[in-house]
Design a protein around this motif. Sequence first.
Motif, PDB file in Angstrom:
ATOM      1  N   GLY A   1      -9.867  -6.835  -7.573  1.00 34.76           N
ATOM      2  CA  GLY A   1     -10.047  -7.068  -6.145  1.00 34.76           C
ATOM      3  C   GLY A   1     -11.510  -7.135  -5.754  1.00 34.76           C
ATOM      4  O   GLY A   1     -11.924  -8.020  -4.986  1.00 34.76           O
ATOM      5  N   ILE A   2     -12.306  -6.221  -6.269  1.00 36.11           N
ATOM      6  CA  ILE A   2     -13.740  -6.216  -5.968  1.00 36.11           C
ATOM      7  C   ILE A   2     -14.396  -7.483  -6.496  1.00 36.11           C
ATOM      8  O   ILE A   2     -15.275  -8.067  -5.842  1.00 36.11           O
ATOM      9  CB  ILE A   2     -14.399  -4.953  -6.562  1.00 36.11           C
ATOM     10  N   ALA A   3     -13.961  -7.941  -7.672  1.00 40.72           N
ATOM     11  CA  ALA A   3     -14.559  -9.124  -8.299  1.00 40.72           C
ATOM     12  C   ALA A   3     -14.386 -10.386  -7.454  1.00 40.72           C
ATOM     13  O   ALA A   3     -15.204 -11.310  -7.545  1.00 40.72           O
ATOM     14  CB  ALA A   3     -13.953  -9.338  -9.685  1.00 40.72           C
ATOM     15  N   ILE A   4     -13.324 -10.423  -6.624  1.00 44.48           N
ATOM     16  CA  ILE A   4     -13.126 -11.607  -5.774  1.00 44.48           C
ATOM     17  C   ILE A   4     -13.561 -11.335  -4.334  1.00 44.48           C
ATOM     18  O   ILE A   4     -13.195 -12.075  -3.417  1.00 44.48           O
ATOM     19  CB  ILE A   4     -11.661 -12.108  -5.823  1.00 44.48           C
ATOM     20  N   GLY A   5     -14.333 -10.267  -4.160  1.00 43.73           N
ATOM     21  CA  GLY A   5     -14.968 -10.040  -2.871  1.00 43.73           C
ATOM     22  C   GLY A   5     -14.204  -9.201  -1.868  1.00 43.73           C
ATOM     23  O   GLY A   5     -14.591  -9.135  -0.698  1.00 43.73           O
ATOM     24  N   ARG A   6     -13.142  -8.517  -2.289  1.00 37.55           N
ATOM     25  CA  ARG A   6     -12.384  -7.680  -1.362  1.00 37.55           C
ATOM     26  C   ARG A   6     -13.030  -6.302  -1.234  1.00 37.55           C
ATOM     27  O   ARG A   6     -13.555  -5.752  -2.198  1.00 37.55           O
ATOM     28  CB  ARG A   6     -10.918  -7.522  -1.803  1.00 37.55           C
ATOM     29  N   GLY A   7     -12.971  -5.734  -0.040  1.00 40.57           N
ATOM     30  CA  GLY A   7     -13.524  -4.419   0.196  1.00 40.57           C
ATOM     31  C   GLY A   7     -12.557  -3.316  -0.178  1.00 40.57           C
ATOM     32  O   GLY A   7     -11.367  -3.549  -0.414  1.00 40.57           O
ATOM     33  N   THR A   8     -13.065  -2.091  -0.238  1.00 36.49           N
ATOM     34  CA  THR A   8     -12.229  -0.917  -0.514  1.00 36.49           C
ATOM     35  C   THR A   8     -12.467   0.121   0.581  1.00 36.49           C
ATOM     36  O   THR A   8     -13.536   0.182   1.177  1.00 36.49           O
ATOM     37  CB  THR A   8     -12.553  -0.296  -1.882  1.00 36.49           C
ATOM     38  N   TYR A   9     -11.434   0.942   0.849  1.00 35.64           N
ATOM     39  CA  TYR A   9     -11.553   1.976   1.879  1.00 35.64           C
ATOM     40  C   TYR A   9     -10.450   3.008   1.696  1.00 35.64           C
ATOM     41  O   TYR A   9      -9.525   2.824   0.899  1.00 35.64           O
ATOM     42  CB  TYR A   9     -11.490   1.370   3.281  1.00 35.64           C
ATOM     43  N   GLY A  10     -10.551   4.104   2.429  1.00 32.42           N
ATOM     44  CA  GLY A  10      -9.509   5.113   2.463  1.00 32.42           C
ATOM     45  C   GLY A  10      -8.707   4.975   3.734  1.00 32.42           C
ATOM     46  O   GLY A  10      -9.275   4.822   4.822  1.00 32.42           O
ATOM     47  N   SER A  11      -7.389   5.008   3.641  1.00 31.83           N
ATOM     48  CA  SER A  11      -6.525   4.744   4.785  1.00 31.83           C
ATOM     49  C   SER A  11      -6.008   6.030   5.419  1.00 31.83           C
ATOM     50  O   SER A  11      -5.486   6.904   4.719  1.00 31.83           O
ATOM     51  CB  SER A  11      -5.333   3.885   4.348  1.00 31.83           C
ATOM     52  N   PRO A  12      -6.086   6.142   6.756  1.00 29.85           N
ATOM     53  CA  PRO A  12      -5.542   7.319   7.436  1.00 29.85           C
ATOM     54  C   PRO A  12      -4.061   7.217   7.742  1.00 29.85           C
ATOM     55  O   PRO A  12      -3.446   8.193   8.183  1.00 29.85           O
ATOM     56  CB  PRO A  12      -6.349   7.361   8.733  1.00 29.85           C
ATOM     57  N   THR A  13      -3.456   6.036   7.556  1.00 34.49           N
ATOM     58  CA  THR A  13      -2.063   5.826   7.927  1.00 34.49           C
ATOM     59  C   THR A  13      -1.144   5.958   6.724  1.00 34.49           C
ATOM     60  O   THR A  13      -1.525   5.667   5.593  1.00 34.49           O
ATOM     61  CB  THR A  13      -1.866   4.440   8.570  1.00 34.49           C
ATOM     62  N   LEU A  14       0.090   6.353   6.992  1.00 36.94           N
ATOM     63  CA  LEU A  14       1.058   6.659   5.943  1.00 36.94           C
ATOM     64  C   LEU A  14       1.867   5.421   5.577  1.00 36.94           C
ATOM     65  O   LEU A  14       2.150   4.574   6.409  1.00 36.94           O
ATOM     66  CB  LEU A  14       2.006   7.755   6.437  1.00 36.94           C
ATOM     67  N   SER A  15       2.241   5.319   4.295  1.00 38.88           N
ATOM     68  CA  SER A  15       3.106   4.239   3.832  1.00 38.88           C
ATOM     69  C   SER A  15       4.005   4.777   2.726  1.00 38.88           C
ATOM     70  O   SER A  15       4.014   5.980   2.436  1.00 38.88           O
ATOM     71  CB  SER A  15       2.268   3.069   3.293  1.00 38.88           C
ATOM     72  N   ASP A  16       4.734   3.878   2.079  1.00 39.73           N
ATOM     73  CA  ASP A  16       5.590   4.295   0.959  1.00 39.73           C
ATOM     74  C   ASP A  16       4.793   4.746  -0.253  1.00 39.73           C
ATOM     75  O   ASP A  16       5.379   5.253  -1.220  1.00 39.73           O
ATOM     76  CB  ASP A  16       6.539   3.153   0.574  1.00 39.73           C
ATOM     77  N   GLN A  17       3.477   4.595  -0.238  1.00 40.83           N
ATOM     78  CA  GLN A  17       2.658   5.190  -1.296  1.00 40.83           C
ATOM     79  C   GLN A  17       2.915   6.688  -1.396  1.00 40.83           C
ATOM     80  O   GLN A  17       2.795   7.269  -2.477  1.00 40.83           O
ATOM     81  CB  GLN A  17       1.169   4.982  -1.010  1.00 40.83           C
ATOM     82  N   SER A  18       3.257   7.295  -0.273  1.00 37.87           N
ATOM     83  CA  SER A  18       3.385   8.756  -0.226  1.00 37.87           C
ATOM     84  C   SER A  18       4.498   9.289  -1.123  1.00 37.87           C
ATOM     85  O   SER A  18       4.500  10.468  -1.468  1.00 37.87           O
ATOM     86  CB  SER A  18       3.638   9.206   1.218  1.00 37.87           C
ATOM     87  N   VAL A  19       5.464   8.440  -1.501  1.00 43.44           N
ATOM     88  CA  VAL A  19       6.573   8.912  -2.335  1.00 43.44           C
ATOM     89  C   VAL A  19       6.377   8.544  -3.800  1.00 43.44           C
ATOM     90  O   VAL A  19       7.217   8.870  -4.633  1.00 43.44           O
ATOM     91  CB  VAL A  19       7.933   8.370  -1.845  1.00 43.44           C
ATOM     92  N   LEU A  20       5.259   7.886  -4.125  1.00 42.93           N
ATOM     93  CA  LEU A  20       4.986   7.494  -5.504  1.00 42.93           C
ATOM     94  C   LEU A  20       4.119   8.536  -6.192  1.00 42.93           C
ATOM     95  O   LEU A  20       3.254   9.152  -5.570  1.00 42.93           O
ATOM     96  CB  LEU A  20       4.284   6.130  -5.539  1.00 42.93           C
ATOM     97  N   THR A  21       4.331   8.704  -7.477  1.00 37.11           N
ATOM     98  CA  THR A  21       3.520   9.640  -8.251  1.00 37.11           C
ATOM     99  C   THR A  21       2.514   8.918  -9.143  1.00 37.11           C
ATOM    100  O   THR A  21       1.645   9.551  -9.729  1.00 37.11           O
ATOM    101  CB  THR A  21       4.410  10.542  -9.124  1.00 37.11           C
TER     102      THR A  21
END
Length: 352
Positions: free
Chosen positions: A291-311
């Motif tokens: 993602g970085i190689a094609i110019g996309r930014g990175t950040y930390g998200s304050p909002t909840l998603s289905d990531q929360s149930v993944l290990t």
Amino acid sequence: MSELTSQAIDLLKQLIETQSFSSEEDQTAQLIKTWLENHDVETKQTDYNVWAINKYFNESKPTILLNSHHDTVKPNKAYTRDPFKATVEGDKLYGLGSNDAGGCLVSLLATFVHFYDHKDLKYNLVIVASAEEESSGDKGLVSMKTVIPHIDVAIVGEPTQMNLAVSEKGLVVFDAIVKGTASHAAHPNENNAIYNCIKVLDWFKNYKFEKTSKSLGDVKMTVTQIKAGVQHNAVPAQVELVVDVRVNDAYSNEEIADLLQKESPCDSITPRGLKLNSSSIPMDHDIVKAGIAIGRGTYGSPTLSDQSVLTCPSVKLGPGLSQRSHTADEFIYVSEIEEGIEIYREILERIL
């Protein structure tokens, strides 16, 4: 990809015009299943979760999960348009669930179909169009972890403007009680539960958790509800509070619960559940580097998603803008979907 993109946008229009509140996603599940089958994908359904694996799935290879949800919240009363009418005006596609997270879902579906019958991929692909995300329900993605193959890393489709949310805060909701002495309002009472609550509220307002996070910052704790009393002349015996805690990746949810139960000045404080954990992915993971190689930014998200149930490690990534979610007259730009499909494809091509 141009034709596939057009078909994905047509699917989104159908999804918008089909009610799919959490736990009521039967019709949209059928639409998604039919769409995949029309693209010659062998498709399965568990409850209202629709899923598939790539044609040449190989158990010896690591697996990437592509996931987004097809349930929506109920439309709010500020809508000026029919929330179930998919309308395109210029570049804007209006309709309930267009931004959260229909655009992400159809973009991931198109990307999965693009790679479905490719041979000799370095990773397997699993797609899950999940239910009950908005309600954090038990029959959503959390129930699929024992159904689908083992997942090594996940891309969760939520509106991020196609920047990579490399971490996401978890959530613990607490029910707290501040006690006092019940009495008639006309009589002296040095143990008024409502007055006792003043110092408790002040404690919650000013409390600072020690550990911070590079990508997610501090833990955010907010009192969001307060309830006490039934009539004007009676001092209640207790005040009930609801406390919303957004947890960074420096703490587990269990640690947050232990801290508050030991340190808060409440008479009791009880978590409603501890399953909605913070999540992250290493910055040197292939997906992040791609993602970085094609110019996309990175950040930390304050909002909840289905990531929360993944290990497993996971990244949140999708077309659309988070601030549009759950708003009146929700929309997504058609060009955002077109760009989203292209960026998903570019990132996966770099690692597959």
